[in-house]
Design a protein around this motif. Structure first.
Motif, PDB file in Angstrom:
ATOM      1  N   TYR A 128      25.052   4.337 -32.753  1.00 41.04           N
ATOM      2  CA  TYR A 128      26.410   5.156 -33.047  1.00 41.04           C
ATOM      3  C   TYR A 128      25.996   6.080 -34.123  1.00 41.04           C
ATOM      4  O   TYR A 128      26.766   6.857 -34.482  1.00 41.04           O
ATOM      5  CB  TYR A 128      27.312   3.888 -33.342  1.00 41.04           C
ATOM      6  CG  TYR A 128      28.785   4.689 -33.243  1.00 41.04           C
ATOM      7  CD1 TYR A 128      29.261   5.759 -32.270  1.00 41.04           C
ATOM      8  CD2 TYR A 128      29.525   4.714 -34.565  1.00 41.04           C
ATOM      9  CE1 TYR A 128      30.647   6.291 -32.294  1.00 41.04           C
ATOM     10  CE2 TYR A 128      30.538   5.542 -34.643  1.00 41.04           C
ATOM     11  CZ  TYR A 128      31.214   6.029 -33.602  1.00 41.04           C
ATOM     12  OH  TYR A 128      32.387   6.942 -33.673  1.00 41.04           O
ATOM     13  N   ALA A 129      25.229   5.550 -35.384  1.00 41.27           N
ATOM     14  CA  ALA A 129      24.897   6.317 -36.463  1.00 41.27           C
ATOM     15  C   ALA A 129      24.216   7.592 -36.068  1.00 41.27           C
ATOM     16  O   ALA A 129      24.557   8.583 -36.618  1.00 41.27           O
ATOM     17  CB  ALA A 129      24.308   5.381 -37.488  1.00 41.27           C
ATOM     18  N   GLY A 130      23.336   7.383 -35.164  1.00 41.86           N
ATOM     19  CA  GLY A 130      22.616   8.584 -34.661  1.00 41.86           C
ATOM     20  C   GLY A 130      23.451   9.659 -33.971  1.00 41.86           C
ATOM     21  O   GLY A 130      23.363  10.689 -33.892  1.00 41.86           O
ATOM     22  N   TYR A 131      24.446   9.006 -32.973  1.00 40.63           N
ATOM     23  CA  TYR A 131      25.289   9.826 -32.358  1.00 40.63           C
ATOM     24  C   TYR A 131      26.156  10.826 -33.387  1.00 40.63           C
ATOM     25  O   TYR A 131      26.357  11.902 -33.206  1.00 40.63           O
ATOM     26  CB  TYR A 131      26.194   8.857 -31.678  1.00 40.63           C
ATOM     27  CG  TYR A 131      27.341   9.531 -30.888  1.00 40.63           C
ATOM     28  CD1 TYR A 131      26.948  10.176 -29.577  1.00 40.63           C
ATOM     29  CD2 TYR A 131      28.665   9.220 -31.215  1.00 40.63           C
ATOM     30  CE1 TYR A 131      28.148  10.700 -28.919  1.00 40.63           C
ATOM     31  CE2 TYR A 131      29.982   9.947 -30.558  1.00 40.63           C
ATOM     32  CZ  TYR A 131      29.577  10.714 -29.468  1.00 40.63           C
ATOM     33  OH  TYR A 131      30.472  11.490 -28.891  1.00 40.63           O
ATOM     34  N   GLN A 132      26.778   9.802 -34.380  1.00 42.06           N
ATOM     35  CA  GLN A 132      27.508  10.548 -35.561  1.00 42.06           C
ATOM     36  C   GLN A 132      26.810  11.692 -36.357  1.00 42.06           C
ATOM     37  O   GLN A 132      27.371  12.949 -36.233  1.00 42.06           O
ATOM     38  CB  GLN A 132      27.864   9.499 -36.307  1.00 42.06           C
ATOM     39  CG  GLN A 132      29.448   8.532 -35.707  1.00 42.06           C
ATOM     40  CD  GLN A 132      29.740   7.630 -36.772  1.00 42.06           C
ATOM     41  OE1 GLN A 132      28.917   7.064 -37.298  1.00 42.06           O
ATOM     42  NE2 GLN A 132      31.213   7.614 -36.955  1.00 42.06           N
ATOM     43  N   ARG A 133      25.408  11.486 -36.470  1.00 41.76           N
ATOM     44  CA  ARG A 133      24.642  12.414 -37.117  1.00 41.76           C
ATOM     45  C   ARG A 133      24.662  13.650 -36.348  1.00 41.76           C
ATOM     46  O   ARG A 133      24.584  14.944 -36.928  1.00 41.76           O
ATOM     47  CB  ARG A 133      23.230  11.931 -37.366  1.00 41.76           C
ATOM     48  CG  ARG A 133      23.215  11.100 -38.779  1.00 41.76           C
ATOM     49  CD  ARG A 133      21.799  10.776 -39.131  1.00 41.76           C
ATOM     50  NE  ARG A 133      21.022   9.986 -38.176  1.00 41.76           N
ATOM     51  CZ  ARG A 133      20.859   8.933 -37.955  1.00 41.76           C
ATOM     52  NH1 ARG A 133      21.481   7.986 -38.983  1.00 41.76           N
ATOM     53  NH2 ARG A 133      20.191   8.289 -36.996  1.00 41.76           N
TER      54      ARG A 133
END
Length: 162
Positions: A128-133
C-alpha cells in the motif's frame, strides 16, 4: 457510426517509436512503473521472507478465494509452472490449502489459511505504501480516471475472462 465519432484505422502503421518517443509509448511507461514498484517492494518482501510471486499469490487469494491454479496464474500474472512451485511452497508453509470443488472433486480450489492471511497482512503495508507513492500529488479524480482507462485497456487485450 454515430455523428461526431472518429473511427481510427488501426490496420495501418502510425508513427514510429522514434517519432512517438519512449515517454509517449504507454507499454514502456507501464513497464518502467511496474519495474520500479516491484523492485522497491522486493526489498521489503525479502525482509519478510517472501518473494514477489508469493506475495501476489497471497494478495489475490485474500481478495478472490477458491481459485484454480490456472485462474490464480492469470490473476497473479505468473506462468502456471511457477505458480505450481509457489503453491507447493506456500502449502508446505501452511499458508494455503487446496480443496476439491464441491461440484467437481477433480478440480482443486486454493484458499488462504489463517496463517496465510496473517502473512498477507504483514506484506500489505509495504504494498500500500508503494501504491500511495505512485499516486502522490495526483488528485483522486485523475486516479479514478486512470484506473478506469487501465481497466478498459485490460478488457481490450486480455485473453481470459478474468
Amino acid at each position: 457510426m454515430a455523428d461526431g465519432e472518429l473511427q481510427e484505422d488501426w490496420s495501418r502503421p502510425g508513427e514510429t517509436l522514434g517519432e512517438m518517443g519512449l515517454f509517449s509509448f504507454v507499454p514502456y511507461l507501464m513497464n518502467r512503473i511496474m519495474g520500479r514498484y516491484n523492485a522497491d517492494l522486493q526489498g521489503e518482501l525479502r525482509a519478510l521472507g517472501m518473494t514477489t510471486v508469493k506475495m501476489r499469490t497471497l494478495a489475490v487469494l485474500a481478495v478472490v478465494p477458491g481459485l484454480t491454479i490456472n485462474e490464480l496464474s492469470v490473476y497473479a500474472v505468473t506462468e502456471q509452472s511457477t505458480m505450481s512451485r509457489t503453491l507447493e511452497a506456500l502449502e508446505q508453509a501452511g499458508l494455503v490449502r487446496r480443496e476439491g470443488r464441491a461440484s467437481d472433486g477433480r478440480v482443486r480450489e486454493i484458499y488462504l489459511t489463517e496463517a496465510g492471511r496473517a502473512e498477507f497482512d504483514r506484506a500489505w503495508p509495504a504494498m500500500y505504501a508503494g501504491y500511495q507513492r505512485m499516486f502522490a500529488g495526483i488528485p483522486e479524480e485523475e486516479r479514478q480516471a486512470f484506473t478506469g482507462t487501465l481497466q478498459k485497456i485490460l478488457r481490450n487485450i486480455r485473453q481470459h475472462d478474468i
